[in-house]
Motif scaffolding. Structure first.
Motif, mmCIF file in Angstrom:
data_model
loop_
_atom_site.group_PDB
_atom_site.id
_atom_site.type_symbol
_atom_site.label_atom_id
_atom_site.label_comp_id
_atom_site.label_asym_id
_atom_site.label_seq_id
_atom_site.Cartn_x
_atom_site.Cartn_y
_atom_site.Cartn_z
ATOM 1 N N TYR B 35 34.079 44.340 49.920
ATOM 2 C CA TYR B 35 33.544 44.128 51.246
ATOM 3 C C TYR B 35 33.427 42.693 50.594
ATOM 4 C CZ TYR B 35 30.327 48.310 51.654
ATOM 5 O OH TYR B 35 30.170 49.641 51.833
ATOM 6 N N GLN B 37 31.502 39.021 50.852
ATOM 7 C CA GLN B 37 30.368 38.692 51.901
ATOM 8 C C GLN B 37 30.656 37.290 52.113
ATOM 9 O OE1 GLN B 37 27.890 38.181 48.917
ATOM 10 N NE2 GLN B 37 25.697 38.555 50.175
ATOM 11 N N LEU B 39 29.670 32.971 52.664
ATOM 12 C CA LEU B 39 28.124 32.396 51.779
ATOM 13 C C LEU B 39 26.376 32.046 53.122
ATOM 14 C CD1 LEU B 39 27.413 30.352 49.115
ATOM 15 C CD2 LEU B 39 28.015 28.434 50.622
ATOM 16 N N GLY B 40 25.790 32.733 53.089
ATOM 17 C CA GLY B 40 24.126 32.637 53.762
ATOM 18 C C GLY B 40 24.728 33.789 54.745
ATOM 19 N N GLN B 41 25.430 34.840 54.377
ATOM 20 C CA GLN B 41 25.922 36.572 55.136
ATOM 21 C C GLN B 41 25.989 37.558 54.495
ATOM 22 O OE1 GLN B 41 26.435 36.130 59.068
ATOM 23 N NE2 GLN B 41 25.988 33.505 58.798
ATOM 24 N N GLY B 42 25.784 38.224 55.055
ATOM 25 C CA GLY B 42 25.429 40.136 54.637
ATOM 26 C C GLY B 42 26.782 40.185 54.606
ATOM 27 N N PRO B 43 27.562 41.297 53.425
ATOM 28 C CA PRO B 43 27.953 42.190 52.693
ATOM 29 C C PRO B 43 29.503 42.656 54.049
ATOM 30 C CG PRO B 43 27.182 42.025 51.138
ATOM 31 C CD PRO B 43 26.551 41.760 52.304
ATOM 32 N N PHE B 45 32.072 45.231 55.376
ATOM 33 C CA PHE B 45 32.983 45.996 54.955
ATOM 34 C C PHE B 45 34.360 45.723 55.052
ATOM 35 C CE2 PHE B 45 33.760 50.280 53.524
ATOM 36 C CZ PHE B 45 35.323 50.922 54.683
#
Lengths: 112, 113
Positions: B35, B37, B39-43, B45
């Motif tokens: 994954y 990720q 900065l400030g985001q979700g992972p 895929f």
């Protein structure tokens, strides 16, 4: 494609207070995972919910999946500084490989 | 700790270079997922490897490639690095199949200058 929305984006609570984080999916959830992440580090698995109405608890953290399987909540009772971090909900995307789609996370700060 | 390890922990590269990140899966796990990720985001895929073959891919260009070895460890390779590739790269190991929990490593922080 499926999307997960978390609310609130950030939360500051006084130590000892209860709090709730929500995760709403644009589609029916086949599996909902809660993870905790400390800034810049890996994700720590908390709980997984699969069945509508399911509820699981670990120590002072309780996670629920609603009956319609489109919303989950994470509730922390009597918060402690050790609960601080970023909480992420992830959903099984429904594909054969079972990869996860994540929300953007909720940043929790606990003031002593 | 999950038993999933990643190396290196931090990396600085310049635009256009190539990078290889490594992941060792938890004992008993045969599947590795990668994954990204920001900065400030979700992972997000990238792809998954099972039995040494790619078993699903997210919306990432071909310059993101990977390998899985017989001991189930894995590599993520990124060619022609771009500034936007700066992110935390996470690998997760699991037993193959839907509903199986993925356990994450500590991540590799990549900075592209």
């Amino acid at each position: 494609s499926q999307e997960l929305e978390q609310s609130p984006q950030s939360l500051i609570v006084q130590e000892g207070k209860n709090l709730t984080i929500n995760c709403t999916s644009s589609k029916t959830l086949y599996g909902l995972y809660w993870y905790k992440q400390k800034y810049g580090e890996g994700l720590i698995f908390l709980m997984m919910l699969q069945k509508g109405g399911e509820e699981k608890s670990h120590e002072k953290i309780t996670a629920k999946l609603d009956e319609k399987k489109q919303q989950s909540s994470l509730h922390i009772t009597a918060s402690q500084p050790s609960h601080a971090g970023i909480y992420l909900c992830g959903a099984d995307n429904g594909g054969s490989q079972g990869n996860l789609i994540f929300g953007k996370g909720t940043k929790l700060s606990v003031k002593p | 700790e999950t038993g999933v390890t990643q190396s290196p922990t931090h990396l600085i590269k310049t635009r256009g270079q190539q990078v290889t990140l490594r992941c060792s899966s938890q004992s008993g796990h045969n599947t590795v997922s990668w994954y990204q990720q920001a900065l400030g985001q979700g992972p997000q895929f990238i792809f998954q490897y099972y039995r040494e073959e790619e078993n699903g891919r997210g919306n990432f260009p071909p310059r993101f490639s990977g390998l899985q070895f017989p001991n189930y460890s894995s590599e993520l390779n990124v060619n022609a690095l771009e500034l936007d590739d700066s992110a935390l790269y996470l690998c997760a190991s699991s037993v193959q199949g839907r509903g199986e929990t993925q356990y994450f490593g500590p991540g590799t922080r990549l900075l592209v200058l």
